[in-house]
Design a protein around this motif. Structure first.
Motif, PDB file in Angstrom:
ATOM      1  N   GLY A 166       0.813  -1.206   0.000  1.00 18.45           N
ATOM      2  CA  GLY A 166       0.000   0.000   0.000  1.00 18.45           C
ATOM      3  C   GLY A 166       0.846   1.256   0.000  1.00 18.45           C
ATOM      4  N   ASP A 194      -7.034  -0.056   0.789  1.00 19.73           N
ATOM      5  CA  ASP A 194      -8.343   0.587   0.963  1.00 19.73           C
ATOM      6  C   ASP A 194      -8.767   0.570   2.418  1.00 19.73           C
ATOM      7  N   HIS A 195      -8.771   1.751   3.042  1.00 18.76           N
ATOM      8  CA  HIS A 195      -9.103   1.829   4.466  1.00 18.76           C
ATOM      9  C   HIS A 195     -10.568   1.513   4.745  1.00 18.76           C
ATOM     10  N   TRP A 221      -5.872   0.087  10.040  1.00 18.39           N
ATOM     11  CA  TRP A 221      -6.302   1.343   9.431  1.00 18.39           C
ATOM     12  C   TRP A 221      -6.702   2.376  10.477  1.00 18.39           C
ATOM     13  N   SER A 238      -4.499   6.025   1.407  1.00 18.98           N
ATOM     14  CA  SER A 238      -5.394   4.924   1.045  1.00 18.98           C
ATOM     15  C   SER A 238      -5.548   4.943  -0.476  1.00 18.98           C
TER      16      SER A 238
END
Length: 326
Positions: A166, A194-195, A221, A238
């Protein structure tokens, strides 16, 4: 409603049964896990002709950032070598610059690459853009010192696994948006992108089994975002939120079919294609999160590593690069 899950690869499933149960990740558990989240680097370097240099640079907030620079030593070291700039995994909350270092060291062996691994600050002590800013600052140092390090500035690759995947995606976005440095490729290994943590695969792997569950992902996250307003989370933190995925370097993404990040990783590749970019995606049937780092000699792991290396060989081939520029 019961979530049906794709099964684990039989060999990996048997290996996974030997791991202790995954604990619920809390601040207290994190404090217990951190000392065991990475091993010493010396065993990885044993038997390799490698020169090791430790560097400390100053981050944007004035904090020191440690970089480990590993180069083929002596006569084995070429001039104008490719560089792999490595960002480690650990859910943004644990690990260090030696975590999963065996992966880029394979590329040192295969391509004579200079490997630089960055010690970014960890959440929850540091939040927001702190982690990706550290990684980007280290990348700038690499580009600025390419000649000194024997690196070909046209063949700098950013790579990372899990949280590091990420962060790799975030760094590539920053490099594109700020116009420097030029990157040859990004390698995103089961990346944490992707949070929102709300895909089908995320729900499938709630509560385990596996190495990284939906609940652990939510903890990671929350730790990174801190007091950030969820509506204003930047794409470099993100990457799934980035509005525009055009203009990115050649991208390799791989993930397992039996893991939390499967769907967000597939979606990221699809958006790169939609933006006219170059991406290669592999979803390894039966792979759980981090399978090839945890069990590198399993058959599926060996195939994943080999395929990744073969792709990188094509990207780094100067003849192919010159031909593509015509």
């Amino acid at each position: 409603m019961t979530q049906h899950r794709p099964p684990f690869d039989p060999e990996l499933g048997r290996l996974l049964t030997g791991l202790p149960p995954v604990p619920e990740l809390t601040a207290e558990v994190l404090a217990q896990l951190r000392p065991y989240s990475s091993g010493p680097v010396e065993p990885l370097l044993a038997g390799r002709a490698v020169d090791r240099r430790e560097v400390s640079i100053t981050g944007t907030a004035g904090d020191p950032i440690a970089l480990s620079v590993l180069r083929p030593s002596g006569a084995a070291r070429p001039s104008g070598a490719p560089c792999v700039y490595w960002m480690h995994g650990g859910g943004m909350v644990m690990g260090d610059r030696f975590s999963q270092l065996d992966i880029p060291l394979e590329w040192l062996d295969e391509f004579g690459a200079v490997v630089v691994s960055v010690e970014y600050r960890l959440a929850p002590e540091h939040t927001g853009t702190s982690l990706v800013d550290d990684c980007y600052r280290g990348l700038l140092w690499v580009a600025e010192h390419a000649g000194e390090l024997g690196i070909d500035p046209a063949r700098i690759v950013v790579a990372g696994a899990s949280a590091g995947g990420g962060l790799t995606a975030g760094v590539a976005l920053l490099a594109r948006d700020r116009g420097t440095p030029a990157l040859a490729a990004q390698v995103l290994i089961c990346p944490m992108l992707d949070h929102r943590n709300n895909t089908v695969s995320s729900h499938q792997y709630a509560g385990g089994p596996g190495v990284w569950t939906r609940e652990m992902n939510a903890f990671g996250w929350r730790s990174v975002l801190g007091d950030l307003d969820p509506a204003t989370v930047p794409g470099c933190v993100s990457p799934a939120l980035a509005d525009d995925l055009s203009g990115l370097p050649a991208t390799y993404i791989d993930t397992g079919s039996a893991e939390v990040f499967r769907d967000e990783d597939v979606a990221y590749a699809n958006r790169i294609w939609a933006a006219g970019g170059i991406a290669e995606l592999h979803v390894w049937a039966g792979g759980f999160h981090g399978f090839d780092a945890l069990y590198p000699h399993a058959r599926l792991s060996a195939a994943a590593r080999r395929t990744r290396t073969e792709w990188l060989a094509r990207v780094l081939d100067p003849a192919d690069a010159a031909q593509g520029a015509v």
